[in-house]
Write an enzyme that holds these catalytic residues in place. Structure first.
Site, PDB file in Angstrom:
ATOM      1  N   THR A  35     -33.219  40.407  92.826  1.00 29.77           N
ATOM      2  CA  THR A  35     -34.124  40.632  91.689  1.00 29.77           C
ATOM      3  C   THR A  35     -33.325  40.623  90.383  1.00 29.77           C
ATOM      4  O   THR A  35     -33.736  39.992  89.394  1.00 29.77           O
ATOM      5  CB  THR A  35     -34.878  41.971  91.858  1.00 29.77           C
ATOM      6  OG1 THR A  35     -35.275  42.126  93.226  1.00 29.77           O
ATOM      7  CG2 THR A  35     -36.117  42.000  90.987  1.00 29.77           C
ATOM      8  N   GLY A  86     -32.478  46.350  90.330  1.00 31.87           N
ATOM      9  CA  GLY A  86     -33.441  46.454  91.419  1.00 31.87           C
ATOM     10  C   GLY A  86     -33.239  47.722  92.221  1.00 31.87           C
ATOM     11  O   GLY A  86     -32.457  48.607  91.857  1.00 31.87           O
ATOM     12  N   ALA A  87     -33.951  47.804  93.346  1.00 38.16           N
ATOM     13  CA  ALA A  87     -33.810  48.963  94.245  1.00 38.16           C
ATOM     14  C   ALA A  87     -34.263  48.551  95.639  1.00 38.16           C
ATOM     15  O   ALA A  87     -34.990  47.576  95.811  1.00 38.16           O
ATOM     16  CB  ALA A  87     -34.651  50.130  93.749  1.00 38.16           C
ATOM     17  N   LYS A  98     -30.513  52.791  96.612  1.00 35.79           N
ATOM     18  CA  LYS A  98     -29.866  51.558  96.200  1.00 35.79           C
ATOM     19  C   LYS A  98     -28.601  51.343  97.044  1.00 35.79           C
ATOM     20  O   LYS A  98     -28.145  52.234  97.728  1.00 35.79           O
ATOM     21  CB  LYS A  98     -29.500  51.596  94.712  1.00 35.79           C
ATOM     22  CG  LYS A  98     -30.733  51.548  93.815  1.00 35.79           C
ATOM     23  CD  LYS A  98     -30.400  51.502  92.329  1.00 35.79           C
ATOM     24  CE  LYS A  98     -29.392  50.488  91.937  1.00 35.79           C
ATOM     25  NZ  LYS A  98     -29.699  49.103  92.349  1.00 35.79           N
ATOM     26  N   GLY A  99     -28.079  50.125  96.966  1.00 29.50           N
ATOM     27  CA  GLY A  99     -26.834  49.849  97.661  1.00 29.50           C
ATOM     28  C   GLY A  99     -26.953  48.841  98.789  1.00 29.50           C
ATOM     29  O   GLY A  99     -25.988  48.594  99.501  1.00 29.50           O
ATOM     30  N   GLY A 100     -28.159  48.256  98.916  1.00 33.92           N
ATOM     31  CA  GLY A 100     -28.313  47.207  99.928  1.00 33.92           C
ATOM     32  C   GLY A 100     -27.320  46.076  99.720  1.00 33.92           C
ATOM     33  O   GLY A 100     -26.902  45.406 100.668  1.00 33.92           O
ATOM     34  N   GLY A 101     -26.907  45.885  98.470  1.00 26.62           N
ATOM     35  CA  GLY A 101     -25.922  44.858  98.144  1.00 26.62           C
ATOM     36  C   GLY A 101     -24.512  45.423  98.013  1.00 26.62           C
ATOM     37  O   GLY A 101     -23.608  44.746  97.521  1.00 26.62           O
ATOM     38  N   GLU A 107     -23.211  50.661  90.226  1.00 24.36           N
ATOM     39  CA  GLU A 107     -24.596  50.795  89.750  1.00 24.36           C
ATOM     40  C   GLU A 107     -24.846  52.227  89.282  1.00 24.36           C
ATOM     41  O   GLU A 107     -25.484  52.451  88.243  1.00 24.36           O
ATOM     42  CB  GLU A 107     -25.569  50.429  90.878  1.00 24.36           C
ATOM     43  CG  GLU A 107     -25.531  48.950  91.227  1.00 24.36           C
ATOM     44  CD  GLU A 107     -26.349  48.563  92.445  1.00 24.36           C
ATOM     45  OE1 GLU A 107     -26.700  47.387  92.553  1.00 24.36           O
ATOM     46  OE2 GLU A 107     -26.630  49.422  93.303  1.00 24.36           O
ATOM     47  N   LYS A 125     -41.114  47.821  97.863  1.00 25.72           N
ATOM     48  CA  LYS A 125     -40.082  48.856  97.718  1.00 25.72           C
ATOM     49  C   LYS A 125     -40.678  50.255  97.487  1.00 25.72           C
ATOM     50  O   LYS A 125     -39.961  51.245  97.503  1.00 25.72           O
ATOM     51  CB  LYS A 125     -39.142  48.508  96.556  1.00 25.72           C
ATOM     52  CG  LYS A 125     -38.581  47.090  96.579  1.00 25.72           C
ATOM     53  CD  LYS A 125     -37.645  46.877  97.725  1.00 25.72           C
ATOM     54  CE  LYS A 125     -37.038  45.488  97.804  1.00 25.72           C
ATOM     55  NZ  LYS A 125     -36.197  45.085  96.708  1.00 25.72           N
TER      56      LYS A 125
HETATM   57  C1  5RP Z   1     -27.506  46.323  95.320  1.00 25.16           C
HETATM   58  C2  5RP Z   1     -28.802  47.025  95.099  1.00 25.16           C
HETATM   59  C3  5RP Z   1     -30.003  46.182  94.874  1.00 25.16           C
HETATM   60  O1  5RP Z   1     -30.600  46.578  93.672  1.00 25.16           O
HETATM   61  C4  5RP Z   1     -30.977  46.410  95.996  1.00 25.16           C
HETATM   62  O2  5RP Z   1     -30.319  46.139  97.224  1.00 25.16           O
HETATM   63  C5  5RP Z   1     -32.208  45.509  95.870  1.00 25.16           C
HETATM   64  O3  5RP Z   1     -31.850  44.189  96.093  1.00 25.16           O
HETATM   65  P1  5RP Z   1     -32.891  43.000  95.962  1.00 25.16           P
HETATM   66  O4  5RP Z   1     -33.226  42.868  94.508  1.00 25.16           O
HETATM   67  O5  5RP Z   1     -32.118  41.807  96.504  1.00 25.16           O
HETATM   68  O6  5RP Z   1     -34.092  43.331  96.808  1.00 25.16           O
HETATM   69  O7  5RP Z   1     -28.886  48.224  95.094  1.00 25.16           O
HETATM   70  O8  5RP Z   1     -26.477  47.204  95.661  1.00 25.16           O
END
Ligand code: 5RP
Length: 224
Positions: A35, A86-87, A98-101, A107, A125
């Site tokens: 996002t 994003g989140a 957060k932190g999927g990435g 962040e 979300k």
């Molecule tokens: C990365 C994050 C992102 O904001 C979260 O994982 C959402 O990712 P996406 O926009 O791909 O759904 O926290 O560390």
């Protein structure tokens, strides 16, 4: 609409939102993820007007620089005017996971110094109770087993994210099977475990504004 179209809609809404900041000395914080990447594409359309950005990951810094957008070290700016990110989950109080990435630490630092934190997310979300999405925890590598045992004592199931090294040289444990009814308390409890760098709960510093992409349009939500 697809999830990607909803992400695009909130990225465009964030771009509209920050127009008021573009002609002054604003520093724009830019997040990480798909996002946030769409937001970068929007920002690139007016790159001549962007005074300065700070990035929440090496990946984001590199994308911004590829567009010719100025990226500064956080230590060289006095404050961050607005942070767009994003989140993985949000509740009605705009407390986030957060932190999927794997970018949660940077962040969280940018969120902490930002005057305004605008979260952009597609409708999937939005949750009543945080915790369906496994909670990321950034950990110093040598503390992995210790931190894992402490997380079990707190009621979670930690899973090592194989093959991931954060921008800070650390590892990620994803905590499964926690229904997070008190996000502020759990955020503090996890931070107290020796070896934890950060956890992905953004409860003590939630977002100020949420731009939520739904079939009916983008909703602007402030914490209830
Ligand atoms: C990365 C994050 C992102 O904001 C979260 O994982 C959402 O990712 P996406 O926009 O791909 O759904 O926290 O560390």
């Amino acid at each position: 609409m697809t999830q990607d179209e909803l992400k695009q809609a909130v990225a465009a809404a964030a771009f509209d939102y920050i127009q008021k900041y573009l002609d002054d000395d604003a520093v724009i914080g830019v997040g990480t993820g798909s996002t946030a990447n769409l937001f970068i594409e929007e920002l690139a359309k007016v790159k001549q007007k962007v005074n300065a950005t700070v990035a929440s990951s090496e990946e984001t810094a590199s994308r911004l620089k590829d567009h010719g957008i100025p990226v500064y070290d956080l230590n060289s700016v006095n404050e961050v005017t607005v942070y767009i990110d994003g989140a993985d989950e949000t509740n009605e109080y705009l407390q986030l996971i957060k932190g999927g990435g794997a970018a949660l630490t940077r962040e969280k630092i940018i969120a902490a110094v930002s005057k305004e934190f605008v979260c952009i997310a597609d409708g999937s979300k939005w949750v009543d109770v945080l915790g369906d999405f496994p909670l990321p925890v950034e950990v110093i590598p040598m503390a992995r087993s210790h931190v894992g045992r402490q997380i079990v004592k707190l009621g979670g199931d930690p899973v090592y994210r194989e093959g991931v090294v954060t921008d800070n040289g650390n590892i990620i444990l994803d905590v499964h099977n926690m229904s997070i009814v008190n996000p502020r308390e759990l955020e503090c409890q996890l931070n107290e475990v020796v070896g934890v760098v950060t956890n992905g709960l953004f409860a003590r510093r939630p977002a100020d504004i949420l731009l939520l992409g739904k079939e009916s349009g983008v909703e602007t939500i402030t914490a209830s």
